[in-house]
Design an enzyme around this catalytic site. Structure first.
Site, mmCIF file in Angstrom:
data_model
loop_
_atom_site.group_PDB
_atom_site.id
_atom_site.type_symbol
_atom_site.label_atom_id
_atom_site.label_comp_id
_atom_site.label_asym_id
_atom_site.label_seq_id
_atom_site.Cartn_x
_atom_site.Cartn_y
_atom_site.Cartn_z
ATOM 1 N N HIS A 48 -20.051 4.659 6.268
ATOM 2 C CA HIS A 48 -21.082 4.952 5.271
ATOM 3 C C HIS A 48 -21.817 3.677 4.864
ATOM 4 O O HIS A 48 -23.023 3.657 4.699
ATOM 5 C CB HIS A 48 -20.432 5.609 4.047
ATOM 6 N N ARG B 250 -18.955 5.393 24.015
ATOM 7 C CA ARG B 250 -17.579 4.886 24.075
ATOM 8 C C ARG B 250 -16.719 5.827 23.225
ATOM 9 O O ARG B 250 -17.154 6.245 22.151
ATOM 10 C CB ARG B 250 -17.503 3.461 23.517
ATOM 11 N N GLU C 82 -17.635 -2.257 36.967
ATOM 12 C CA GLU C 82 -17.355 -3.420 36.122
ATOM 13 C C GLU C 82 -16.215 -4.275 36.675
ATOM 14 O O GLU C 82 -15.932 -5.343 36.162
ATOM 15 C CB GLU C 82 -17.075 -2.999 34.675
ATOM 16 N N ASP D 202 -17.953 -6.583 31.333
ATOM 17 C CA ASP D 202 -16.726 -6.854 32.067
ATOM 18 C C ASP D 202 -17.018 -7.434 33.441
ATOM 19 O O ASP D 202 -16.312 -8.328 33.902
ATOM 20 C CB ASP D 202 -15.886 -5.573 32.187
ATOM 21 N N CYS E 52 -25.089 -0.394 31.513
ATOM 22 C CA CYS E 52 -24.841 -0.113 30.093
ATOM 23 C C CYS E 52 -24.184 -1.274 29.358
ATOM 24 O O CYS E 52 -23.776 -1.127 28.214
ATOM 25 C CB CYS E 52 -24.011 1.157 29.934
HETATM 26 C C1 PEP Z 1 -19.167 -3.301 29.905
HETATM 27 O O1 PEP Z 1 -18.070 -3.755 30.263
HETATM 28 O O2 PEP Z 1 -20.263 -3.827 30.167
HETATM 29 C C2 PEP Z 1 -19.225 -2.067 29.088
HETATM 30 C C3 PEP Z 1 -20.359 -1.477 28.827
HETATM 31 O O3 PEP Z 1 -18.050 -1.594 28.605
HETATM 32 P P1 PEP Z 1 -17.268 -2.222 27.340
HETATM 33 O O4 PEP Z 1 -18.169 -3.259 26.730
HETATM 34 O O5 PEP Z 1 -16.972 -1.081 26.438
HETATM 35 O O6 PEP Z 1 -16.053 -2.793 27.988
HETATM 36 MG MG MG Z 2 -16.266 -2.584 30.117
#
Ligand code: PEP
Ligand code: MG
Length: 537
Positions: A184, A289, A423, A446, A493
């Site tokens: 919030h 996520r 990743e 990653d 992403c």
């Molecule tokens: C990433 O590893 O780029 C990713 C989007 O996943 P996270 O940051 O949740 O590990």
């Molecule tokens: Mg990741």
């Protein structure tokens, strides 16, 4: 430099106020009172003052905040809440000790509830407890009245009323060790334009003197030197100018200066985050996520809780694509009672490895996803894939869950497309081995740390772990080309998609789909509009 989660955009710099230092607990006042009647009167006065403070606040705030404060007001005025405290005071306990114990018991009851609504309301009870304890120790005192102007409030977490009683008229920001972008307070911060970063890890706030909070990148600098301060001022001026110009691009589909379309989606964690985003401003959700669901006070989430969370986002997207990632616990995201203690958790049993190791928990998530899929355009994504058979094993479990649901008479289920995060370097090096996946999404956070051997949580090696290192970019390009050849959509992403210095290099290597922080939508779309892809940034 500390990296957390961007909760409310904007830049702020100022003196640090440690939140915990201002919290009041009853331990200091455990002296047995001589006169229970006087103690009862003291509690009654504190409750009365708390009601007056809340009523004044309600007049000053918007509808959402007022609704929350009205709940607190009703609780304070409800005699049932203070009845156990009154009984203890009559029996000879000091008012602060009695009230703290009564509220702690009520908070524990709310936290243990199966109902999300009650669990969420426990924060309001914490707020009430703190307010009344403060008034018992310093009659008439309002929170935040001692803060210097433009202060950066830093600590473990912040209550909504602490936020509301703070004077933000001369700037200021929030840096939290825990907290969440969808709390919030984060909503209030976004509405008021107060920069906020959550999830920074232990802060030692009491030892900090000044800080800069960048709510757009989720970065905080404690005790910055003069050069850093000057850099911050220049950045602030530039951001203000750019933000005004960028807003004009929000409503339009993203296109480069050469007319090339680019799909721009958003990354979210908690479903409530979509409340602050106009779906027309993006091309859907490129990464949801789901770790947040597993961090609730009630422990691991049941199927219904997950189904409701996924369904909400799918309905919000109104037919736009929504990619929900299965649990990526482990690494920097431990889940108590689920993840394994390992010497090197980033190279251990995280993501899909953990889900396959714990099929009982994984199946609950897959069942919830299969049920939610009928409410929109869902894609399911597996994190940390490094072996082709992980896709087959997860797909097999998914099919089994769907059959199981149908056998139970739940007809409304569907197996959505199943894709993978790219990743782990072995996937990007030989993507053709992973074509059992329906789509690829590059996790540049990653991928970069594994390619460069530079921990994503280490400020010391941040200059080495760059997503625009030629080696990382080569793997991005290889993944894009493999996706094109095999007709598998490829997106990215990780945070690199919101980094305006890296984005042109990604697009120059053929990437046409990115998923970014919602707060970055306007400036990313504006920057795409200015890009010419022949120039490799
Ligand atoms: C990433 O590893 O780029 C990713 C989007 O996943 P996270 O940051 O949740 O590990
Ligand atoms: Mg990741």
């Amino acid at each position: 430099m500390r990296k957390g989660r961007a909760a409310s955009p904007g830049l702020a710099s100022g003196p640090v106020v440690a939140l915990e230092a201002t919290a009041i607990r009853a331990e200091a006042t455990t002296v047995r009172p001589a006169d229970p009647a006087a103690e009862l009167a003291r509690l009654a006065q504190a409750l009365e003052d708390a009601s007056v403070q809340l009523s004044v606040l309600i007049e000053r705030v918007d509808e959402d905040a007022a609704e929350m404060l009205e709940f607190q007001l009703a609780m304070i005025e409800d005699e049932e809440l203070s009845a156990p405290a009154v009984a203890a005071i009559t029996g000879g306990t000091a008012a602060p000790v009695a009230f703290e114990a009564a509220l702690d018991a009520a908070i524990a009851g709310y936290l243990a509830s199966d109902d999300d609504y009650f669990r969420a309301r426990s924060a309001d009870l914490v707020d009430i407890r703190n307010r009344v304890l403060r008034l018992l120790s310093a009659p008439g005192a309002a929170e935040g009245s001692q803060d210097p102007k433009g202060a950066i409030l830093a600590g473990v977490d912040i209550t909504p009323s602490r936020f509301l009683e703070t004077d933000w008229s001369e700037g200021g920001g929030i840096a939290l060790a825990e907290g969440s972008p969808s709390s919030h307070v984060a909503m209030l911060a976004r509405a008021r334009g107060v920069p906020m970063v959550t999830g920074l890890g232990a802060l030692d706030a009491a030892k900090r003197v000044t800080a800069i909070v960048d709510g757009e990148t989720g970065t905080v600098w404690f005790d910055p030197d003069a050069a850093m301060q000057a850099q911050h001022e220049a950045l602030r001026t530039r951001r203000a100018r750019e933000a005004g110009a960028a807003r004009a691009y929000l409503d339009k589909p993203a296109r480069t200066a050469c007319g090339e379309p680019v799909s721009v989606m958003v990354n979210i964690a908690e479903p409530d985050e979509v409340d602050g985003i106009d779906p027309a401003h993006c091309d859907g959700v490129g990464l949801m996520r789901t770790e947040f669901l597993f961090h609730g006070p009630g422990g691991l989430p049941d199927e219904e809780t997950q189904y409701r969370a996924y369904r909400k986002v799918l309905e919000w997207a109104a037919g736009r694509s929504v990619t929900i990632r299965t649990l990526d616990a482990g690494g920097d995201k431990p889940v108590p009672g689920l993840t394994i203690a390992e010497a090197n958790p980033f190279l251990g049993c995280r993501g899909i490895r953990l889900s396959l190791l714990r099929p009982g928990i994984f199946r609950i998530q897959l069942r919830a996803l299969a049920r939610a899929a009928v409410h929109g355009n869902l894609q399911v994504m597996l994190p940390m894939v490094s072996q082709p058979d992980e896709i087959e094993r997860a797909g097999g479990l998914f099919d089994a869950c769907i059959e199981e649901l149908r056998a139970e008479g739940i007809e409304a289920v569907r197996r959505p497309p199943l894709g993978i995060m790219v990743e782990v370097p072995c996937v990007a090096i030989t993507p053709e081995r992973f074509l059992a996946a329906d789509f690829f999404s590059i996790g540049s956070n990653d991928l970069t740390q594994y390619v460069m051997a530079a921990g994503r949580d280490s400020a010391e090696v941040a200059d080495i772990g760059r997503a625009d290192d030629p080696a990382v970019l080569a793997l991005v390009e290889a993944t894009v080309r493999a996706g094109e050849a095999a007709k598998r959509p490829v997106s990215l992403c990780g945070d690199a998609g919101s980094d305006l210095a890296v984005l042109p290099k990604l697009l120059a290597r053929g990437l046409r789909r990115v998923s970014i922080a919602p707060a970055a939508l306007a400036r990313v779309k504006a920057s795409i509009a200015a890009m010419r892809l022949d120039a490799d940034g």
